[in-house]
Write a protein that holds these residues in place. Structure first.
Motif, short mmCIF file in Angstrom:
data_model
loop_
_atom_site.label_atom_id
_atom_site.label_comp_id
_atom_site.label_asym_id
_atom_site.label_seq_id
_atom_site.Cartn_x
_atom_site.Cartn_y
_atom_site.Cartn_z
N UNK A 57 -17.58 9.67 51.22
CA UNK A 57 -18.64 9.55 51.75
C UNK A 57 -19.85 10.20 50.93
N UNK A 58 -20.56 9.17 50.29
CA UNK A 58 -21.77 9.49 49.57
C UNK A 58 -22.84 9.74 50.61
N UNK A 59 -23.51 10.85 50.05
CA UNK A 59 -24.78 11.28 51.04
C UNK A 59 -24.23 12.05 52.40
N UNK A 60 -23.14 12.74 52.44
CA UNK A 60 -22.61 13.41 53.53
C UNK A 60 -23.68 14.35 54.23
N UNK A 61 -24.70 14.94 53.46
CA UNK A 61 -25.48 15.88 53.92
C UNK A 61 -26.66 15.16 54.83
N UNK A 62 -26.97 13.95 54.42
CA UNK A 62 -27.84 13.44 55.15
C UNK A 62 -27.62 12.93 56.61
N UNK A 63 -28.56 12.69 57.26
CA UNK A 63 -28.36 12.35 58.77
C UNK A 63 -27.14 11.09 59.01
N UNK A 64 -27.17 10.07 58.16
CA UNK A 64 -26.35 9.13 58.33
C UNK A 64 -24.89 9.45 58.00
N UNK A 65 -24.87 9.96 56.55
CA UNK A 65 -23.63 10.47 55.91
C UNK A 65 -22.94 11.59 56.83
N UNK A 112 -31.52 11.23 64.58
CA UNK A 112 -30.40 11.77 65.07
C UNK A 112 -30.49 13.37 64.54
N UNK A 113 -28.97 13.92 64.64
CA UNK A 113 -28.88 15.27 64.22
C UNK A 113 -29.05 15.42 62.67
N UNK A 114 -29.66 16.50 62.33
CA UNK A 114 -30.01 16.60 60.99
C UNK A 114 -31.15 15.87 60.35
N UNK A 115 -32.04 15.50 61.18
CA UNK A 115 -33.03 14.50 60.79
C UNK A 115 -34.13 15.53 59.84
N UNK A 116 -34.90 14.54 59.33
CA UNK A 116 -36.06 15.26 58.38
C UNK A 116 -37.15 15.30 59.26
N UNK A 117 -37.73 16.70 59.38
CA UNK A 117 -38.93 16.92 60.13
C UNK A 117 -39.94 17.49 59.22
N UNK A 118 -40.14 17.31 58.23
CA UNK A 118 -41.21 17.48 57.13
C UNK A 118 -42.31 17.02 57.58
N UNK A 119 -43.41 17.89 57.66
CA UNK A 119 -44.87 17.31 58.22
C UNK A 119 -45.31 15.99 57.34
N UNK A 120 -45.17 15.94 55.96
CA UNK A 120 -45.48 14.93 55.30
C UNK A 120 -44.56 13.66 55.20
N UNK A 159 -21.54 4.43 51.25
CA UNK A 159 -22.58 4.68 50.26
C UNK A 159 -23.76 4.72 51.30
N UNK A 160 -23.67 5.93 51.72
CA UNK A 160 -25.10 6.40 52.58
C UNK A 160 -26.00 7.18 51.90
#
Length: 309
Positions: free
Chosen positions: A9-17, A169-177, A62-63
């Motif tokens: 699983x490429x990108x396993x730390x991202x929301x999709x992976x 979803x879980x582990x989404x990116x909540x960065x202000x910009x 390939x996520x």
């Protein structure tokens, strides 16, 4: 896929992976390979070649991608096209070189022309100009689709592509910009509530319509398609229904319990007027989403409060 086969699983730390990884674990798959970007830089051709030579995975999801919202896409255009092209080129080519049985490439709904008819059918790809704000990212994703098609045609590789709609979803990116609209609004409304603010400013007019799919639903669809889909043409993954940004904001406001006013900053760009996926092809294959938008927002807001506040 059999339980003991090696799956990368490429990108396993991202929301999709991470959602795909959870799904595979729940389904009883145990020979799962994951690497952080510090352990394996997918932009590095030699590093990826060495990884595939030593691990020899049977299946690849390939996520991995460099992603962001309108502001990030507009600001870091060179980074978005270079990094995504490099990741895709390396992983797809090495999957061919080392005989991967099947690869799934995850794209994005931004591949479609800005003014394409709605809902977006798979055959609308490359029929018009792209949305300028995320054109470099979209071109990279289109290149990934075409790579999978070319490797299938020339080498007989079972490489498939899926195009998810807007995800949250879980582990989404909540960065202000750099966050996408839904998590950005969750953060805005939460902070406004905590700070007893009188208003929340929404960028744009609120009129564009967007479709949102919960990342765990996407993972379920990816798992289903990895088992059941072997065609050269890519396939849309979505819910088949959309909501205006204004109505999305009102729904998030309701879930979070913010009692102030909404103010729309019409000096900011709206992006594409509408992006609704045609998911008739996916439904015909026998898969449909389970988590509706309000339920999903409640789930991610609890996740946000637990892990990000």
């Amino acid at each position: 896929m059999e339980k003991g086969q090696k799956i990368y699983i490429a990108g396993h730390r991202g929301m999709v992976g991470s959602a795909i990884l959870r799904k595979l674990e729940v389904e009883g798959f145990f020979n799962l390979v994951v690497k952080t970007s510090a352990e394996l830089d997918l932009r590095n051709q030699q590093a990826v070649a060495d990884f595939f030579a030593s691990e020899k995975p049977d299946y690849v999801f390939l996520a991995a991608a460099k992603v962001g919202g309108i502001l990030a896409n507009s600001t870091y255009k060179a980074d978005f096209i270079y990094e995504n092209l490099a990741i895709q080129m390396n992983v797809i080519h090495q999957s061919y070189v080392h005989g991967v049985k099947k690869l799934m490439f995850l794209g994005s709904s931004c591949i479609y022309p800005k003014m394409a008819p709605q809902p977006l059918k798979e055959e609308y790809l490359l029929t018009g100009l792209l949305e300028p704000t995320n054109e470099p990212y979209a071109i990279a994703k289109i290149a990934g689709i075409k790579m999978c098609e070319a490797y299938r045609e020339q080498y007989g590789c079972n490489f498939i592509s899926v195009m998810p709609t807007n995800l949250y979803g879980y582990g989404d990116n909540y960065h202000p910009q750099n966050a996408h609209v839904l998590p950005a609004l969750i953060r805005k409304f939460h902070e406004a509530k905590v700070n007893s603010a009188s208003e929340v400013i929404i960028l744009g007019t609120g009129s564009p319509k967007r479709e949102f799919l919960f990342s765990d639903d996407l993972a379920n669809a990816c798992f289903f398609l990895m088992q059941n889909y072997n065609e050269s043409s890519f396939i849309n993954i979505g819910t088949g229904s959309d909501v205006s940004i204004k109505d999305l904001a009102l729904l998030i406001q309701k879930v979070i319990g913010f009692e102030g006013n909404l103010v729309f900053d019409t000096s900011k760009p709206d992006g594409t007027p509408r992006k609704l996926m045609d998911v008739s092809k996916l439904h015909a294959k026998g898969w449909k989403h389970q988590i509706e938008l309000e339920e999903g927002i409640k789930l991610v807001y609890e996740d946000f409060k637990t892990n990000y506040v």
